[in-house]
Design an enzyme around this catalytic site. Structure first.
Site, PDB file in Angstrom:
ATOM      1  N   ASP A 132      10.885 -28.635  12.543  1.00 38.95           N
ATOM      2  CA  ASP A 132      10.447 -29.035  13.878  1.00 38.95           C
ATOM      3  C   ASP A 132       9.656 -30.344  13.788  1.00 38.95           C
ATOM      4  O   ASP A 132       9.101 -30.672  12.733  1.00 38.95           O
ATOM      5  CB  ASP A 132       9.536 -27.960  14.488  1.00 38.95           C
TER       6      ASP A 132
HETATM    7  N1  URA Z   1      10.327 -22.317  11.364  1.00 32.68           N
HETATM    8  C1  URA Z   1       9.807 -22.938  12.430  1.00 32.68           C
HETATM    9  O1  URA Z   1       9.396 -22.301  13.384  1.00 32.68           O
HETATM   10  N2  URA Z   1       9.763 -24.281  12.421  1.00 32.68           N
HETATM   11  C2  URA Z   1      10.184 -25.036  11.383  1.00 32.68           C
HETATM   12  O2  URA Z   1      10.091 -26.264  11.431  1.00 32.68           O
HETATM   13  C3  URA Z   1      10.717 -24.365  10.275  1.00 32.68           C
HETATM   14  C4  URA Z   1      10.781 -23.002  10.287  1.00 32.68           C
END
Ligand code: URA
Length: 238
Positions: free
Chosen positions: A107
């Site tokens: 993310d």
């Molecule tokens: N899980 C999440 O919620 N975000 C990420 O970036 C990676 C795994």
């Protein structure tokens, strides 16, 4: 082992443009090989381990690119980022031009270990849930993480749109609000959704390992480097 390859083809394969652009770079004297200027685009070299420079910047030939980035917050993993800068833009242009892609996605606000490669097989091997390659996340939670929450994460929590509960492979407490969570899938917002389903909330998230490869402590945020042979081997070792 590749045989002898023309210099213009070597540069093209390493992301310095199309054949015409690479020939022009060479003819203009912008390319050195093993320390000497080479103005002949058709000169042949054994590519394995070849060191060359373009405009004074030294490169080593790599048949495939295997890179790691310590991703900072504020960067999107997609090729066409919409709201933030792209993590790919943290890499030099020749690496982007040769088509490296992020291995899975983090993310925008997640930090830590992000791999890039142009080896499609490795991307599949590392991201397909079938191969169960572990990804370890350091999760800082908004509230103290209770023993029940850890037990729920290990037993499996029900996420919306998922047919069955999803369980962490491991969940290790590091402090009152910090856990290390190990997953083998990479579902959308998986860690955040799992923490939510367990009754807590992610405050910050950092990926600290993929397979047997840990995020090196000496790799500053926003920095990238080539993986060593040993690191590449460790990726698939657990
Ligand atoms: N899980 C999440 O919620 N975000 C990420 O970036 C990676 C795994």
């Amino acid at each position: 082992m590749a045989g002898l390859i023309q210099l213009d083809r070597i540069l093209q394969a390493q992301g310095f443009g199309n054949r015409k652009e690479c020939r022009a770079l060479i003819r203009h004297g912008q390319v050195t090989v093993a320390g000497a200027v080479c103005e002949d685009p058709f000169a042949e070299f054994a590519p394995d381990g070849l060191e060359f420079a373009v405009d004074g910047e030294v490169w080593q030939y790599h048949e495939h690119a295997y890179l790691m980035l310590n991703k900072p917050a504020g960067f999107e993993c997609s090729r066409s980022p919409i709201h933030h800068a792209g993590a790919l833009d943290l890499l030099p242009e020749p690496l982007r031009k040769r088509g490296v892609q992020p291995v899975g996605r983090l993310d925008e606000d997640t930090t830590g270990l992000l791999l890039f490669t142009d080896d499609g097989q490795l991307i599949h091997r590392l991201t397909s849930p079938r191969h169960k390659v572990a990804k370890v996340y350091q999760v800082t939670a908004k509230h103290p993480v209770s023993d029940q929450q850890i037990a729920a994460l290990l037993a499996g929590v029900q996420l919306h749109d998922e047919p069955a509960p999803i369980a962490a492979v491991a969940c290790e407490r590091r402090s009152e609000q910090v856990i290390h969570l190990t997953l083998t899938e990479g579902k959308y917002h998986q860690v955040k959704r799992m923490l939510g389903a367990a009754g807590n909330r992610v405050e910050s998230l950092q990926r600290i390992a993929i397979g047997g490869l840990r995020l090196p402590e000496d790799l500053p945020e926003k920095s990238w480097r080539w993986l060593t042979e040993d690191e590449l081997g460790r990726l698939l070792s657990v």
